[in-house]
Design a protein around this motif. Structure first.
Motif, PDB file in Angstrom:
ATOM      1  N   ILE A 129      52.916  26.503  -2.224  1.00 30.86           N
ATOM      2  CA  ILE A 129      52.640  25.854  -0.941  1.00 30.86           C
ATOM      3  C   ILE A 129      51.446  26.573  -0.316  1.00 30.86           C
ATOM      4  CG2 ILE A 129      53.494  25.366   1.384  1.00 30.86           C
ATOM      5  CD1 ILE A 129      54.881  23.724  -0.754  1.00 30.86           C
ATOM      6  N   VAL A 130      50.466  25.791   0.115  1.00 26.32           N
ATOM      7  CA  VAL A 130      49.297  26.330   0.808  1.00 26.32           C
ATOM      8  C   VAL A 130      49.414  25.944   2.279  1.00 26.32           C
ATOM      9  CG1 VAL A 130      46.776  26.380   0.953  1.00 26.32           C
ATOM     10  CG2 VAL A 130      47.897  26.079  -1.272  1.00 26.32           C
ATOM     11  N   LYS A 131      49.459  26.961   3.145  1.00 28.10           N
ATOM     12  CA  LYS A 131      49.519  26.723   4.584  1.00 28.10           C
ATOM     13  C   LYS A 131      48.165  27.064   5.199  1.00 28.10           C
ATOM     14  CE  LYS A 131      54.414  27.974   5.163  1.00 28.10           C
ATOM     15  NZ  LYS A 131      55.348  28.809   5.963  1.00 28.10           N
ATOM     16  N   THR A 132      47.663  26.167   6.033  1.00 34.71           N
ATOM     17  CA  THR A 132      46.420  26.416   6.751  1.00 34.71           C
ATOM     18  C   THR A 132      46.731  26.486   8.242  1.00 34.71           C
ATOM     19  OG1 THR A 132      45.216  25.153   5.080  1.00 34.71           O
ATOM     20  CG2 THR A 132      44.043  25.679   7.116  1.00 34.71           C
ATOM     21  N   ARG A 133      46.472  27.621   8.831  1.00 37.07           N
ATOM     22  CA  ARG A 133      46.798  27.836  10.244  1.00 37.07           C
ATOM     23  C   ARG A 133      45.918  26.978  11.140  1.00 37.07           C
ATOM     24  NH1 ARG A 133      44.759  31.311  14.079  1.00 37.07           N
ATOM     25  NH2 ARG A 133      43.447  32.358  12.535  1.00 37.07           N
ATOM     26  N   ARG A 134      46.545  26.330  12.101  1.00 35.22           N
ATOM     27  CA  ARG A 134      45.787  25.543  13.077  1.00 35.22           C
ATOM     28  C   ARG A 134      45.039  26.491  14.007  1.00 35.22           C
ATOM     29  NH1 ARG A 134      50.642  21.129  13.661  1.00 35.22           N
ATOM     30  NH2 ARG A 134      50.119  20.034  11.735  1.00 35.22           N
ATOM     31  N   PRO A 135      43.814  26.122  14.399  1.00 32.39           N
ATOM     32  CA  PRO A 135      42.942  27.073  15.111  1.00 32.39           C
ATOM     33  C   PRO A 135      43.546  27.678  16.364  1.00 32.39           C
ATOM     34  CG  PRO A 135      41.710  25.130  14.433  1.00 32.39           C
ATOM     35  CD  PRO A 135      43.150  24.835  14.147  1.00 32.39           C
ATOM     36  N   GLU A 136      44.375  26.913  17.079  1.00 26.16           N
ATOM     37  CA  GLU A 136      44.913  27.405  18.350  1.00 26.16           C
ATOM     38  C   GLU A 136      46.147  28.288  18.164  1.00 26.16           C
ATOM     39  OE1 GLU A 136      46.972  23.456  17.527  1.00 26.16           O
ATOM     40  OE2 GLU A 136      44.986  24.371  17.243  1.00 26.16           O
ATOM     41  N   ARG A 137      46.608  28.438  16.937  1.00 26.75           N
ATOM     42  CA  ARG A 137      47.819  29.204  16.670  1.00 26.75           C
ATOM     43  C   ARG A 137      47.504  30.625  16.226  1.00 26.75           C
ATOM     44  NH1 ARG A 137      51.823  26.695  19.334  1.00 26.75           N
ATOM     45  NH2 ARG A 137      51.804  24.461  18.931  1.00 26.75           N
ATOM     46  N   SER A 138      48.425  31.541  16.519  1.00 25.18           N
ATOM     47  CA  SER A 138      48.224  32.949  16.187  1.00 25.18           C
ATOM     48  C   SER A 138      48.393  33.179  14.694  1.00 25.18           C
ATOM     49  CB  SER A 138      49.222  33.817  16.955  1.00 25.18           C
ATOM     50  OG  SER A 138      49.070  33.665  18.341  1.00 25.18           O
ATOM     51  N   ASN A 139      47.701  34.169  14.177  1.00 28.07           N
ATOM     52  CA  ASN A 139      47.842  34.580  12.779  1.00 28.07           C
ATOM     53  C   ASN A 139      49.036  35.525  12.652  1.00 28.07           C
ATOM     54  OD1 ASN A 139      47.642  35.528  10.189  1.00 28.07           O
ATOM     55  ND2 ASN A 139      45.712  36.601  10.490  1.00 28.07           N
ATOM     56  N   ARG A 140      50.114  35.046  11.997  1.00 26.55           N
ATOM     57  CA  ARG A 140      51.309  35.866  11.820  1.00 26.55           C
ATOM     58  C   ARG A 140      51.625  36.043  10.334  1.00 26.55           C
ATOM     59  NH1 ARG A 140      53.148  32.594  16.276  1.00 26.55           N
ATOM     60  NH2 ARG A 140      54.595  31.437  14.944  1.00 26.55           N
ATOM     61  N   HIS A 141      50.585  35.984   9.509  1.00 21.97           N
ATOM     62  CA  HIS A 141      50.785  36.067   8.069  1.00 21.97           C
ATOM     63  C   HIS A 141      51.341  37.424   7.646  1.00 21.97           C
ATOM     64  CE1 HIS A 141      47.559  32.695   7.542  1.00 21.97           C
ATOM     65  NE2 HIS A 141      48.726  32.228   7.923  1.00 21.97           N
ATOM     66  N   ALA A 142      50.826  38.488   8.230  1.00 24.51           N
ATOM     67  CA  ALA A 142      51.298  39.826   7.849  1.00 24.51           C
ATOM     68  C   ALA A 142      52.777  39.991   8.203  1.00 24.51           C
ATOM     69  CB  ALA A 142      50.460  40.903   8.529  1.00 24.51           C
ATOM     70  N   LEU A 143      53.185  39.426   9.323  1.00 28.09           N
ATOM     71  CA  LEU A 143      54.590  39.488   9.717  1.00 28.09           C
ATOM     72  C   LEU A 143      55.458  38.721   8.730  1.00 28.09           C
ATOM     73  CD1 LEU A 143      56.934  40.100  11.610  1.00 28.09           C
ATOM     74  CD2 LEU A 143      56.250  38.116  12.995  1.00 28.09           C
ATOM     75  N   ALA A 144      55.010  37.540   8.308  1.00 24.81           N
ATOM     76  CA  ALA A 144      55.779  36.753   7.344  1.00 24.81           C
ATOM     77  C   ALA A 144      55.936  37.504   6.026  1.00 24.81           C
ATOM     78  CB  ALA A 144      55.108  35.402   7.116  1.00 24.81           C
ATOM     79  N   ALA A 145      54.873  38.204   5.605  1.00 20.52           N
ATOM     80  CA  ALA A 145      54.939  38.982   4.367  1.00 20.52           C
ATOM     81  C   ALA A 145      55.949  40.125   4.507  1.00 20.52           C
ATOM     82  CB  ALA A 145      53.556  39.524   4.011  1.00 20.52           C
ATOM     83  N   TRP A 146      55.934  40.777   5.667  1.00 20.03           N
ATOM     84  CA  TRP A 146      56.895  41.859   5.932  1.00 20.03           C
ATOM     85  C   TRP A 146      58.322  41.329   5.884  1.00 20.03           C
ATOM     86  CZ3 TRP A 146      60.555  42.322   9.798  1.00 20.03           C
ATOM     87  CH2 TRP A 146      61.142  43.583   9.945  1.00 20.03           C
ATOM     88  N   ALA A 147      58.556  40.182   6.541  1.00 20.03           N
ATOM     89  CA  ALA A 147      59.902  39.608   6.584  1.00 20.03           C
ATOM     90  C   ALA A 147      60.348  39.168   5.193  1.00 20.03           C
ATOM     91  CB  ALA A 147      59.929  38.425   7.546  1.00 20.03           C
ATOM     92  N   ALA A 148      59.440  38.589   4.413  1.00 25.71           N
ATOM     93  CA  ALA A 148      59.797  38.150   3.062  1.00 25.71           C
ATOM     94  C   ALA A 148      60.234  39.337   2.211  1.00 25.71           C
ATOM     95  CB  ALA A 148      58.613  37.435   2.420  1.00 25.71           C
ATOM     96  N   ALA A 149      59.542  40.458   2.341  1.00 26.86           N
ATOM     97  CA  ALA A 149      59.900  41.649   1.567  1.00 26.86           C
ATOM     98  C   ALA A 149      61.277  42.169   1.969  1.00 26.86           C
ATOM     99  CB  ALA A 149      58.841  42.735   1.764  1.00 26.86           C
ATOM    100  N   ARG A 150      61.557  42.180   3.283  1.00 26.74           N
ATOM    101  CA  ARG A 150      62.867  42.665   3.742  1.00 26.74           C
ATOM    102  C   ARG A 150      63.992  41.758   3.236  1.00 26.74           C
ATOM    103  NH1 ARG A 150      63.253  45.942   8.214  1.00 26.74           N
ATOM    104  NH2 ARG A 150      65.402  46.170   7.491  1.00 26.74           N
ATOM    105  N   MET A 151      63.801  40.450   3.324  1.00 31.71           N
ATOM    106  CA  MET A 151      64.868  39.538   2.917  1.00 31.71           C
ATOM    107  C   MET A 151      65.045  39.524   1.403  1.00 31.71           C
ATOM    108  SD  MET A 151      64.467  36.299   5.495  1.00 31.71           S
ATOM    109  CE  MET A 151      64.215  36.530   7.270  1.00 31.71           C
TER     110      MET A 151
END
Length: 307
Positions: free
Chosen positions: A54-76
């Motif tokens: 799945i390729v996700k493209t962030r909408r310009p007005e939205r915050s970049n939370r990619h690093a957080l998602a990677a952290w959460a994926a590793a924990r889960m």
């Protein structure tokens, strides 16, 4: 399916070609648009090694939370929760493995909902540092749970009748802070809805969309789900989560208070988005919970659900 500029917006083929040129996606990778969310546009594709992604493209007005998602994926992943594996990301784009199955919101599968409840309880066993939305290192922005609870929209952001309900919700939550006294934060999904649970044949295949993870009380995740899903699906989720029991009277009170807090926040969001249908739903839910709370009869399952 080859890239076809007539099927998708102009930026999608350009992005696809860039990812192919850098060896991230397969040559002539399929590029199939999928329903997106509030933060991202989504497509299904294939990586250079043939993995479905799945390729996700962030909408310009939205915050970049990619690093957080990677952290959460590793924990889960570390405790055996099935989640997409992050493969690559930059400021705008995120690529993860594609999990099989359909969103639980489309299948309405009670058996899978119970399975999701059991898995969610395992997620909630993970401790985090701080409350509210987490940063890329997993630290919450609020030092205590009470501060997050009372950080509700101010009256000047809402029209009169809606602002009045939000104010009543804040008062009710504030008056019952002792019942919501949480000292240790657990990892929460943060946007816990049936569309973020994939399932197949009564079994959960994965939890998705980890960009909104938070620190807090596990019952807040359950309250958020119950506001947005049908009563039967919430009952099934609770059956798995509280197995072999069900929420007791104290937990029912806490769930009702979290619903007030979350519904007031959703009310402001839906108003800002111009969603009059959802504004009407949140107003009705708030009134029902406020009335039940005043009568001393809070319920674990909302009196008003979307379906």
């Amino acid at each position: 399916m080859n890239l076809d500029p007539n099927r998708v917006s102009e930026s999608r083929p350009i992005l696809a070609n860039r990812l192919i040129a850098t060896g991230i996606l397969a040559a002539e990778s399929p590029w199939a648009p999928l329903p997106g969310g509030a933060d991202n546009d989504l497509v299904a594709a294939r990586s250079a090694d043939g993995t479905e992604v799945i390729v996700k493209t962030r909408r310009p007005e939205r915050s970049n939370r990619h690093a957080l998602a990677a952290w959460a994926a590793a924990r889960m992943t570390g405790i055996g929760i099935p989640v997409p594996i992050p493969l690559w990301h930059d400021d705008q784009t995120w690529i993860e493995t594609r999990i099989p199955g359909l969103p639980l919101a489309d299948s309405d599968d009670d058996q899978a909902a119970a399975d999701a409840g059991r898995l969610l309880r395992r997620v909630h066993s993970l401790p985090v540092d701080g409350f509210g939305r987490l940063d890329a290192e997993g630290k919450g922005r609020y030092p205590d749970w009470g501060t997050w609870l009372l950080a509700l929209p101010t009256a000047d952001t809402l029209p009169g009748p809606v602002a009045g309900l939000a104010h009543q919700a804040r008062q009710a939550v504030g008056a019952n802070l002792r019942s919501l006294d949480v000292h240790k934060a657990s990892l929460l999904h943060g946007d816990w809805t049936a569309r973020h649970v994939l399932a197949d044949d009564g079994r959960v295949t994965g939890f998705v969309d980890l960009e909104s993870v938070r620190g807090g009380d596990p019952l807040a995740d359950l309250a958020g789900w119950s506001l947005q899903e049908s009563g039967p699906l919430t009952t099934a989720l609770f059956a798995g989560y509280f197995e072999p029991g069900e929420p007791d009277a104290d937990q029912a009170l806490v769930l009702a208070l979290y619903r007030l807090r979350i519904a007031a926040s959703l009310l402001a969001f839906h108003h800002a988005c111009g969603r009059s249908d959802l504004v009407a739903l949140r107003r009705t839910q708030l009134r029902a919970d406020l009335t039940a709370l005043e009568a001393g009869r809070p319920t674990a399952i909302p009196l008003v659900t979307p379906m």
